[in-house]
Design an enzyme around this catalytic site. Structure first.
Site, PDB file in Angstrom:
ATOM      1  N   SER A  67      30.370  34.801  42.417  1.00  0.00           N
ATOM      2  CA  SER A  67      31.498  34.381  43.235  1.00  0.00           C
ATOM      3  C   SER A  67      31.541  35.032  44.618  1.00  0.00           C
ATOM      4  O   SER A  67      30.673  34.785  45.444  1.00  0.00           O
ATOM      5  CB  SER A  67      32.785  34.653  42.456  1.00  0.00           C
ATOM      6  OG  SER A  67      33.870  34.005  43.057  1.00  0.00           O
ATOM      7  N   SER A 521      38.171  48.001  40.347  1.00  0.00           N
ATOM      8  CA  SER A 521      37.757  46.596  40.412  1.00  0.00           C
ATOM      9  C   SER A 521      37.046  46.219  39.121  1.00  0.00           C
ATOM     10  O   SER A 521      36.370  47.049  38.507  1.00  0.00           O
ATOM     11  CB  SER A 521      36.804  46.405  41.593  1.00  0.00           C
ATOM     12  OG  SER A 521      36.106  45.192  41.456  1.00  0.00           O
TER      13      SER A 521
HETATM   14  C1  G16 Z   1      37.448  37.288  40.267  1.00  0.00           C
HETATM   15  C2  G16 Z   1      38.605  36.926  39.375  1.00  0.00           C
HETATM   16  C3  G16 Z   1      39.899  37.046  40.148  1.00  0.00           C
HETATM   17  C4  G16 Z   1      40.028  38.439  40.755  1.00  0.00           C
HETATM   18  C5  G16 Z   1      38.776  38.796  41.558  1.00  0.00           C
HETATM   19  C6  G16 Z   1      38.753  40.214  42.033  1.00  0.00           C
HETATM   20  O1  G16 Z   1      37.404  36.400  41.349  1.00  0.00           O
HETATM   21  O2  G16 Z   1      38.427  35.605  38.913  1.00  0.00           O
HETATM   22  O3  G16 Z   1      40.960  36.779  39.253  1.00  0.00           O
HETATM   23  O4  G16 Z   1      41.134  38.507  41.581  1.00  0.00           O
HETATM   24  O5  G16 Z   1      37.619  38.603  40.752  1.00  0.00           O
HETATM   25  O6  G16 Z   1      38.776  41.064  40.925  1.00  0.00           O
HETATM   26  P1  G16 Z   1      38.619  42.633  41.044  1.00  0.00           P
HETATM   27  O7  G16 Z   1      39.657  43.081  42.030  1.00  0.00           O
HETATM   28  O8  G16 Z   1      38.853  43.135  39.662  1.00  0.00           O
HETATM   29  O9  G16 Z   1      37.248  42.911  41.591  1.00  0.00           O
HETATM   30  P2  G16 Z   1      36.051  35.779  41.874  1.00  0.00           P
HETATM   31  O10 G16 Z   1      36.452  34.824  42.938  1.00  0.00           O
HETATM   32  O11 G16 Z   1      35.215  36.922  42.390  1.00  0.00           O
HETATM   33  O12 G16 Z   1      35.455  35.139  40.657  1.00  0.00           O
END
Ligand code: G16
Length: 559
Positions: A67, A521
């Site tokens: 992502s 994270s």
């Molecule tokens: C993923 C999750 C999101 C989250 C993001 C950041 O997004 O699907 O719900 O907000 O990661 O997560 P973290 O702060 O735990 O790193 P994506 O767009 O990267 O798939």
């Protein structure tokens, strides 16, 4: 598990040994790490996907993506039968599977789990997994590893759907399991026809208004989203979208572009500049599951006015509330139905957005970060709208309400065709078709934003004026072990290490309207820091003080 099955896993898993000294965790959205470390985990997630399919007797999705992460990372996640994230109940098994040191340990683990979950290998439908991947160069090899993992479960069928956005794969899984048409063509057809239906329902005095329907420019993050939006655009009559950062002109995925960059840095992505002042702009992330809007600030080459997930949520909530209120004017009280509308945010939601939503009289709920949590909460309502500030979100309609709306539109089409009530009910039904019911989807979200802006007769500036964000700042801190940070109360307080939260309280008290938190994270090897306050300077200071505290309590340096 019979001996033949065990032997098959034993032999194929010996080609995918896990890297030494690397511990992986299923995290916020599956496993993510440098792509070179992932082939064993992805292979094993292939096994998990096939077992999940046997257990649920349904089609399961497996997506290879990291992502918003940098291009050298990759990742893998599972879509459950309803198109949503893997049931949290299976996450510990995913962790154990990915970290099992040897093929023998793997067999033991699978055998125990299969017994515990009572997974049947014979007698039911064979396992079926559909796979997709984003545009990362490592995706092809990892997809092969996943396919071999699936093939190591006897009789399992793997179908490669090619390069997709993450939400497309989730949508396909849901559609397949509902017995609906589920190809990529069907996805585009559903989005474009419901979009056209909503456009046809725009009040005529609004659709001619200038300012709301001029050009939209989209930053495709050099990923899959721009390419797919180009295909979709051809099916939308008369909508003008200019797409930049396709990833085909030497641009690097998520590097200086994309929704994560725009939202965190609050500056224009590459390919945008002062010539875009006054234009409505949007940014997708690398796999098109996030969406933010922005406009280039006047008299500045790089600063933007950011319209983040909170403001998208607010726009959606206003529109849905308006349609529900028209419907509630139904004279025949016996036939009317109160629809319970709820919204869901995380601690990252700007305090001004939460106040605004509460002032609208909406029920605002909070969950920890991660679509898996927000989605679950939103599903408790007749209509649940969830958004993370980073632009990840959607609107969920309960089956019950959808059934009622279908019956209502049928009844109204003969009883009061062309009435405002009929239009409101048609709009809600069309929204439920347009907006992805499986997961947040930047493409369907973007189409809905475009419709609503026209419906309201608003420019991007009118929308931005709904409320004024409190200044905020986000930072990342590299630490020796981010799992040492344990949070509570939807990540708003630190439970461990001891003393850190008290120190955070002391810093917060020094800043007017200060609010802040830290959390590990689940997608990057960092601790995230968020701070907001009454001025940008205060928010920056507070974030910097917190970063120092994290550093003091956990070691290592800020990035
Ligand atoms: C993923 C999750 C999101 C989250 C993001 C950041 O997004 O699907 O719900 O907000 O990661 O997560 P973290 O702060 O735990 O790193 P994506 O767009 O990267 O798939």
């Amino acid at each position: 598990m019979n001996e033949e099955q065990k032997a098959l896993i034993l032999s194929s898993s010996s080609h995918f040994l896990p890297p030494q000294g690397v511990k992986l965790s299923y995290g916020t959205a599956g496993f993510r790490a440098d792509a070179s470390l992932l082939s064993s985990a992805v292979y094993r997630v292939g096994i998990l996907a096939a077992l999940r399919s046997l257990k649920t007797q349904a089609v399961i999705g497996l997506m290879i993506t990291a992502s918003h992460n940098k291009i050298s990372d990759n990742g893998v996640k599972i879509a459950d039968p309803n198109g949503g994230m893997l049931s949290q109940h299976w996450e510990p098994f995913a962790d154990a599977l990915a970290n099992a040191p040897s093929p023998q340990d793997l067999i033991q683990l699978i055998n125990d789990f299969v017994k515990k979950e009572d997974i049947q290998f014979n007698g039911g439908r064979p396992a079926e997994v559909i796979l997709g991947r984003d545009t990362r160069p490592s995706g092809g090899a990892l997809l092969k590893a996943a396919t071999e993992g699936i093939a190591s479960i006897l009789g399992a069928v793997a179908t490669d759907m090619g390069i997709l956005t993450t939400p497309q794969l989730h949508w396909m899984v849901r559609a397949r399991n509902k017995g609906m048409k589920a190809s990529e063509k069907d996805y585009f057809e559903q989005l474009s026809s419901s979009f056209r239906c909503l456009m046809d329902l725009i009040p005529s005095e609004k659709s001619n208004r200038k300012g709301s329907n001029d050009k939209l420019v989209v930053d495709g993050a050099n990923g899959v989203g721009g390419v797919k939006l180009e295909v979709l655009q051809k099916q939308l009559n008369g909508v003008s979208i200019e797409i930049r950062n396709f990833g085909e002109d030497g641009g690097v995925l998520n590097e200086g572009v994309g929704a994560d960059f725009v939202q965190k840095e609050k500056v224009v992505p590459n390919g945008f500049g002062s010539e875009d002042v006054g234009i409505r702009c949007a940014s997708l992330d690398g796999d098109a599951d996030r969406l933010v809007y922005f406009s280039v600030a006047p008299e500045s080459n790089s600063k933007i006015e950011l319209i983040d997930g909170d403001k998208i949520l607010s726009l959606f909530a206003l529109f849905i509330r308006e349609q529900l209120s028209i419907l509630s004017e139904e004279e025949d009280v016996k036939n009317s139905r109160h629809a319970h509308l709820g919204v869901v945010q995380t601690a990252y939601a700007n305090g001004a957005s939460t106040n605004y939503l509460k002032q609208l009289g909406l029920e605002v709920n909070f969950t920890p970060t991660g679509v898996k949590y927000l989605h679950e909460k939103a599903a408790e309502f007749d209509i649940g709208i969830y958004f993370e500030a980073n632009g990840h979100g959607t609107i969920l309609f309960s089956e019950d309400l959808k059934g009622w709306l279908e019956a209502k539109t049928k009844e109204l089409s003969s009883k009061s065709k062309g009435s405002e009530i009929e239009k409101a009910s048609l709009r809600l039904l069309a929204v439920s078709e347009l907006i992805n019911q499986a997961v947040g989807d930047a493409l369907s979200g973007l189409l809905l934003v475009e419709v609503i802006l026209q419906h309201m007769g608003w420019s991007i500036h009118g929308w931005n004026e709904l409320y004024h964000d409190l200044p905020s700042r986000q930072l990342k801190v590299k630490v020796a072990d981010r799992t040492a940070v344990i949070t509570a109360n939807s990540e708003t307080v630190v439970a461990s290490p001891p003393g850190l939260q008290e120190a955070i309280y002391a810093e917060t008290a020094k800043h007017p309207q200060g609010r802040c938190f830290v959390r590990p994270s689940g997608t990057e090897d960092v601790v995230r820091v968020y701070a907001e306050a009454s001025t940008q300077e205060a928010a920056d200071n507070l974030a910097n003080s917190l970063a120092k505290l994290v550093d003091q309590f956990l070691g290592c340096s800020k990035s």
